[in-house]
Design a protein around this motif. Sequence first.
Motif, PDB file in Angstrom:
ATOM      1  N   LEU A 167      67.496  17.900 -24.371  1.00 39.26           N
ATOM      2  CA  LEU A 167      66.118  17.673 -23.930  1.00 39.26           C
ATOM      3  C   LEU A 167      66.053  16.601 -22.853  1.00 39.26           C
ATOM      4  O   LEU A 167      65.354  16.765 -21.844  1.00 39.26           O
ATOM      5  N   ILE A 168      66.784  15.496 -23.032  1.00 38.30           N
ATOM      6  CA  ILE A 168      66.691  14.421 -22.041  1.00 38.30           C
ATOM      7  C   ILE A 168      67.598  14.678 -20.838  1.00 38.30           C
ATOM      8  O   ILE A 168      67.524  13.951 -19.845  1.00 38.30           O
ATOM      9  N   ALA A 169      68.430  15.717 -20.901  1.00 39.72           N
ATOM     10  CA  ALA A 169      69.224  16.106 -19.731  1.00 39.72           C
ATOM     11  C   ALA A 169      68.396  16.943 -18.765  1.00 39.72           C
ATOM     12  O   ALA A 169      68.783  17.123 -17.606  1.00 39.72           O
ATOM     13  N   ALA A 170      67.269  17.461 -19.216  1.00 38.63           N
ATOM     14  CA  ALA A 170      66.441  18.334 -18.386  1.00 38.63           C
ATOM     15  C   ALA A 170      65.698  17.531 -17.326  1.00 38.63           C
ATOM     16  O   ALA A 170      65.417  16.342 -17.513  1.00 38.63           O
ATOM     17  N   PRO A 171      65.337  18.176 -16.209  1.00 32.70           N
ATOM     18  CA  PRO A 171      64.651  17.447 -15.134  1.00 32.70           C
ATOM     19  C   PRO A 171      63.297  16.899 -15.537  1.00 32.70           C
ATOM     20  O   PRO A 171      62.804  15.959 -14.914  1.00 32.70           O
ATOM     21  N   TYR A 172      62.660  17.479 -16.578  1.00 35.41           N
ATOM     22  CA  TYR A 172      61.374  16.918 -16.988  1.00 35.41           C
ATOM     23  C   TYR A 172      61.543  15.591 -17.735  1.00 35.41           C
ATOM     24  O   TYR A 172      60.545  14.964 -18.097  1.00 35.41           O
ATOM     25  N   PHE A 173      62.777  15.144 -17.956  1.00 34.81           N
ATOM     26  CA  PHE A 173      62.994  13.758 -18.377  1.00 34.81           C
ATOM     27  C   PHE A 173      63.946  13.071 -17.404  1.00 34.81           C
ATOM     28  O   PHE A 173      64.788  12.282 -17.791  1.00 34.81           O
ATOM     29  N   GLY A 174      63.810  13.404 -16.126  1.00 35.24           N
ATOM     30  CA  GLY A 174      64.497  12.631 -15.108  1.00 35.24           C
ATOM     31  C   GLY A 174      63.910  11.226 -15.100  1.00 35.24           C
ATOM     32  O   GLY A 174      62.696  11.047 -15.257  1.00 35.24           O
ATOM     33  N   ILE A 175      64.757  10.225 -14.917  1.00 38.44           N
ATOM     34  CA  ILE A 175      64.306   8.839 -15.062  1.00 38.44           C
ATOM     35  C   ILE A 175      63.560   8.370 -13.816  1.00 38.44           C
ATOM     36  O   ILE A 175      64.072   8.410 -12.702  1.00 38.44           O
ATOM     37  N   LEU A 176      62.330   7.885 -14.041  1.00 36.01           N
ATOM     38  CA  LEU A 176      61.468   7.388 -12.974  1.00 36.01           C
ATOM     39  C   LEU A 176      61.494   5.863 -12.914  1.00 36.01           C
ATOM     40  O   LEU A 176      61.805   5.185 -13.902  1.00 36.01           O
ATOM     41  N   SER A 177      61.140   5.316 -11.760  1.00 31.31           N
ATOM     42  CA  SER A 177      61.126   3.869 -11.546  1.00 31.31           C
ATOM     43  C   SER A 177      60.175   3.171 -12.515  1.00 31.31           C
ATOM     44  O   SER A 177      59.006   3.551 -12.654  1.00 31.31           O
ATOM     45  N   SER A 187      50.222   7.153  -8.990  1.00 33.83           N
ATOM     46  CA  SER A 187      51.033   7.773  -7.933  1.00 33.83           C
ATOM     47  C   SER A 187      52.063   8.751  -8.483  1.00 33.83           C
ATOM     48  O   SER A 187      52.638   9.545  -7.727  1.00 33.83           O
ATOM     49  N   LEU A 188      52.302   8.722  -9.808  1.00 34.12           N
ATOM     50  CA  LEU A 188      53.300   9.608 -10.405  1.00 34.12           C
ATOM     51  C   LEU A 188      52.962  11.083 -10.169  1.00 34.12           C
ATOM     52  O   LEU A 188      53.855  11.928 -10.111  1.00 34.12           O
ATOM     53  N   ALA A 189      51.708  11.394 -10.026  1.00 28.01           N
ATOM     54  CA  ALA A 189      51.293  12.789  -9.847  1.00 28.01           C
ATOM     55  C   ALA A 189      51.642  13.330  -8.468  1.00 28.01           C
ATOM     56  O   ALA A 189      51.796  14.542  -8.298  1.00 28.01           O
ATOM     57  N   THR A 190      51.794  12.444  -7.483  1.00 23.53           N
ATOM     58  CA  THR A 190      51.956  12.897  -6.097  1.00 23.53           C
ATOM     59  C   THR A 190      53.197  12.355  -5.404  1.00 23.53           C
ATOM     60  O   THR A 190      53.465  12.718  -4.259  1.00 23.53           O
ATOM     61  N   LYS A 191      53.979  11.521  -6.090  1.00 26.80           N
ATOM     62  CA  LYS A 191      55.149  10.919  -5.458  1.00 26.80           C
ATOM     63  C   LYS A 191      56.201  10.629  -6.518  1.00 26.80           C
ATOM     64  O   LYS A 191      55.878  10.159  -7.613  1.00 26.80           O
ATOM     65  N   LEU A 192      57.464  10.897  -6.203  1.00 23.45           N
ATOM     66  CA  LEU A 192      58.560  10.676  -7.141  1.00 23.45           C
ATOM     67  C   LEU A 192      59.439   9.529  -6.658  1.00 23.45           C
ATOM     68  O   LEU A 192      59.922   9.545  -5.525  1.00 23.45           O
ATOM     69  N   ILE A 193      59.647   8.546  -7.513  1.00 18.87           N
ATOM     70  CA  ILE A 193      60.594   7.465  -7.218  1.00 18.87           C
ATOM     71  C   ILE A 193      61.622   7.468  -8.334  1.00 18.87           C
ATOM     72  O   ILE A 193      61.361   7.021  -9.456  1.00 18.87           O
ATOM     73  N   GLY A 194      62.798   8.023  -8.043  1.00 17.13           N
ATOM     74  CA  GLY A 194      63.853   8.112  -9.039  1.00 17.13           C
ATOM     75  C   GLY A 194      65.120   7.475  -8.545  1.00 17.13           C
ATOM     76  O   GLY A 194      65.098   6.563  -7.705  1.00 17.13           O
ATOM     77  N   THR A 195      66.258   7.964  -9.048  1.00 14.37           N
ATOM     78  CA  THR A 195      67.573   7.461  -8.621  1.00 14.37           C
ATOM     79  C   THR A 195      68.398   8.574  -7.988  1.00 14.37           C
ATOM     80  O   THR A 195      69.581   8.396  -7.724  1.00 14.37           O
ATOM     81  N   GLY A 196      67.792   9.749  -7.743  1.00 10.47           N
ATOM     82  CA  GLY A 196      68.535  10.940  -7.375  1.00 10.47           C
ATOM     83  C   GLY A 196      69.163  10.910  -5.996  1.00 10.47           C
ATOM     84  O   GLY A 196      68.945   9.990  -5.198  1.00 10.47           O
TER      85      GLY A 196
END
Length: 537
Positions: A167-177, A187-196
Motif C-alpha cells: 500500500l505505501i509503495a503505491a504512488p498514492y502514498f508517494g512522500i510529500l514535503s 497547494s497540495l491539490a494543484t502542485k506536487l513537491i516530492g523527492t522524485g
Amino acid sequence: MTVGVSLVGLALAACSKKEAAPEAAPDTTPTAQTEPVRGGQLVVAIRAEPAQLNPLVDQGSGAHSVRPALDSLVWDKGDGSYEPWLASSWEVSDDASTYVFHLRKDVKFHDGTPFNAEAVKANFDYVNNPANKSTGSTAKLKPVATVVDEYTVSVKLGTPESSFLTLIAAPYFGILSRQQIEQDPKSLATKLIGTGPFKFDNWVKGQSLTYVRNDDYHWAPAPFHQGAAYLDSIKYVFLPEDQTRFNALATKEAHVVDFIAPEYAKQVKANADFQTQEFLLPGVGYSLHLNTRRPPFDQVEVRKALLHGLNREEIVASATFGAYPVQEYLASTTPDFAKDLKNRIQYDPEQAARLLDEAGWKQRDAQGFRSKDGKRLASFIPYADNDQLAQRTLEQVQIDARKLGFDIQLQPVTDLPERLYNGNYGLLGTFQSEATGMQLWRLYGSDNISDGSTVGSNASFLRIPALDAVLAQARSSGKSPDRARYYAEAQEILPDFAPSVPLYSRARLVAIQKNVHGVAWDKAWPQPYLFDAWIGK
C-alpha cells in the motif's frame, strides 16, 4: 482461473519488440541503440485527468500521473517482496501491526527541505486526519507514526495489515514535503513537491501535466540506473477518448500511449511500428456487485443463480474483443491468488434455473420474465455514460440475464462514483487493482460497509462472518506464506455467498514508439514507470 483468452503468462508480458523491415535504417529498431541518450521531452497520452493532484486524498486517476515527482518508502517488486527506496531497511512485527522504517540520510525534497522521520510522520498524520478525507487504502488502517530518531520512524496500525508495504509503495502514498503539508496544505491539490526524479512544472487544466528533471536525484531503487533521469521532461496529455489516444500513437504525437482500448489491441500488437507492453492487472477485476439491501439480491439463491447463470466467457470475449480474460474473485497475477482453487465459478444455467425455482421465482409473466407474488424478477445497473466498455459488457449481461428470466435494466448516469456510497443501484460494476489480496477485505469485509458516518467499498453490503474471520487472519499474518493460505481460504468461501459476479481482469496495454527505451512497470499500483526512459534516434 478460467481464461477466455490467454494474454500473459505471468504479471508482465515480455516487451514485444518488433523488428524493422530489412531496408529500414538500423537505428530505428528498439534494440539498435544500447547507450542511453540524454535529453528530450517524453509525451505520454493517458485516459484520465486527475480531479486534483494530492495523492494522499485521491486514490483514483491522480495515481496514474503523479509518480514522476513522488518516491515511496519501498519499491514493490510485484511478487510479494520489496526493494529499499526512501527507506533503507525496515522491520515488521509478527502480527503485522507495527512497521519500523530506517530512512536514507541523503535525500532532499524539491523545495530543498530535508527528507527525514518528521517528514514521513507528517504524511502519515495527514492521511490519518479525518478532516482531510483521504480515500487511500493507507488511511483505512489509521496509521499512527512516531519519530524514533531523525532517520527512524515507527508506524502503528489501527488494524494489522500484512499488505501494508504494498500500500505505501503505491504512488498514492508517494512522500510529500513536510513544509508543503504543514505550511501550504491548499497547494497540495494543484502542485506536487516530492523527492522524485522529476519536479512538478505545469498543469494546464483539461490538457496536460508537465514535469522537469531533478538534477540532484541519486536514490532510485536498485533495479534502475543511479543518478538523474535521462529525459529533460515528461508531459502527460489527457485524451479520454479511446480513438483519440490511438490516433496519437498512429500520428506519433505521443511517444507512449497508455490504456490501449481492447478494440485496438490486436491491431496495435500486430503493427511493427510500435513496441507493446502488457500487464494483467492484479487485484479485483471488473465485477458486478449485488446490492443485498435491495430485493431480489437479499436472497442468496438469486445471487448464486446470476453467478452461475451468466456465460461469463462469452460475455467477456464479446465485450472486450477477446482482449481480456475471465477471472475468479482475484486476478491470477495477484500475489495472493490461489492457483489450486477448488471452488471455481462454473457456468451452469440449469443449476441457476433450479436456484431461482427454490427462491420462489417460478412463474413467468407475459414477457417471459420470472415473477413471484405478482412482482417481476428485476433489478437495475447504472454505468458511466461515457464508458463504452462498460456499456458493451452490460448489454451482454442483460441478454444473458433475459435467458434466465431476469429483467436487468441499464442506466447510463453521470454520478456513478456517488452511487457506491448512497446505495442507489441493484448491481454496480467496479474495478480495483492493487497487488495484494487485501482487495478482498476492501470489497467484501464487513468493516468496509458504508454506514452513514464512514465510507466503505463493500458494494454488496453483505456481512459474512466466516469470511471476516479468515480475512482478519490474513491481514495479521506477518509471514507471506501464512497470508497466502488465509487469502486462499477467503477465495474458497466467496462463491458460496455470491456477493458479486466477477467478469474480467483488465490487461493494461501500453504502446510505445520504436525509438523509446527503458519504459518499466511500477507494480504496486500497476502503471508505466518512466525514470529509466530515454528517446533514441
